[in-house]
Design an enzyme around this catalytic site. Structure first.
Site, short mmCIF file in Angstrom:
data_model
loop_
_atom_site.label_atom_id
_atom_site.label_comp_id
_atom_site.label_asym_id
_atom_site.label_seq_id
_atom_site.Cartn_x
_atom_site.Cartn_y
_atom_site.Cartn_z
N GLY A 1 23.08 -11.14 49.18
CA GLY A 1 22.11 -10.99 50.26
C GLY A 1 21.58 -12.29 50.84
O GLY A 1 21.19 -12.34 52.00
N ASP B 1 11.41 -6.48 46.77
CA ASP B 1 11.11 -5.07 46.99
C ASP B 1 10.33 -4.55 45.78
O ASP B 1 9.14 -4.83 45.67
CB ASP B 1 12.45 -4.35 47.20
CG ASP B 1 12.32 -2.89 47.59
OD1 ASP B 1 11.31 -2.52 48.19
OD2 ASP B 1 13.25 -2.12 47.29
#
Ligand code: IMP
Ligand code: MG
Length: 180
Positions: free
Chosen positions: A45, A104
């Site tokens: 990512g 997250d």
């Protein structure tokens, strides 16, 4: 249909991202001016963010990468973190800057921070492009944050859904019908 048709809303445009990374780079340049940090990117990512961030940081530095797997093909974290590729270089005594795409639940970064701390670096800081604080369950926060975003599944600029959309040049919210 273009992949862009799967995006419901743009959260950070190419211009937004460029401007924000310039600001983060200036702060990191100042904070590390007498140091030689190692940027540790968490793949996959981070790949675009890392590339742009290190070029915005005018410091002597080295780079390294880890590959971890915390998500399956879905949008909910499994909680388990698996190291697929470890650090290539010793971080003992180094000033580590972990570079993540998104914070997250915090599972991945709290695990990685503990994992790296055991290798006795001089310091560890976290820079994340995106922060989704509403979903945090682990006790971890980033030191540098690109954008704080609401609880929605986002893709683009490195972030994927089922390995797709990483090449989208901006960050957008995926239409729910794409993953439901
Ligand atoms: P955490 O361990 O729950 O903090 O999740 C971190 C990892 O989950 C990130 O490195 C991403 O790969 C993935 N992730 C979390 N939220 C999203 C999202 O909205 N879009 C894409 N990937 C996400
Ligand atoms: Mg991912």
């Amino acid at each position: 249909m273009s992949m862009r048709d799967d995006i419901a809303k743009v959260l950070a445009s190419e211009d937004d991202i460029r401007a924000r990374i310039k600001e983060l780079g200036a702060r990191i340049t100042e904070d590390y001016k007498d140091k030689e940090p190692v940027f540790v990117g968490v793949l996959k990512g981070c790949f675009l963010f890392m590339a742009d961030l290190v070029r915005a940081c005018d410091v002597r530095c080295t780079v390294d990468f880890m590959v971890v797997s915390s998500y399956g093909a879905g949008t909910i974290s499994s909680g388990a973190v698996e190291i697929v590729k470890d650090l290539s270089h010793d971080i003992a005594g180094r000033d580590v800057i972990i570079v993540e795409d998104i914070l997250d639940s915090g599972n991945t970064l709290s695990y990685l921070k503990r994992y790296m701390n055991a290798r006795e670096p001089a310091s560890i800081r976290i820079v994340t492009l995106l922060d989704k604080p509403d979903r945090r369950t682990a006790d971890v926060e980033a030191d540098y944050i690109g954008f704080t975003i609401p609880d929605a599944f986002v893709v683009g600029y490195g972030l994927d859904y089922d390995q797709r959309y990483r090449n989208l040049p901006y960050i957008g919210v995926l239409k729910p019908e794409v993953y439901s």
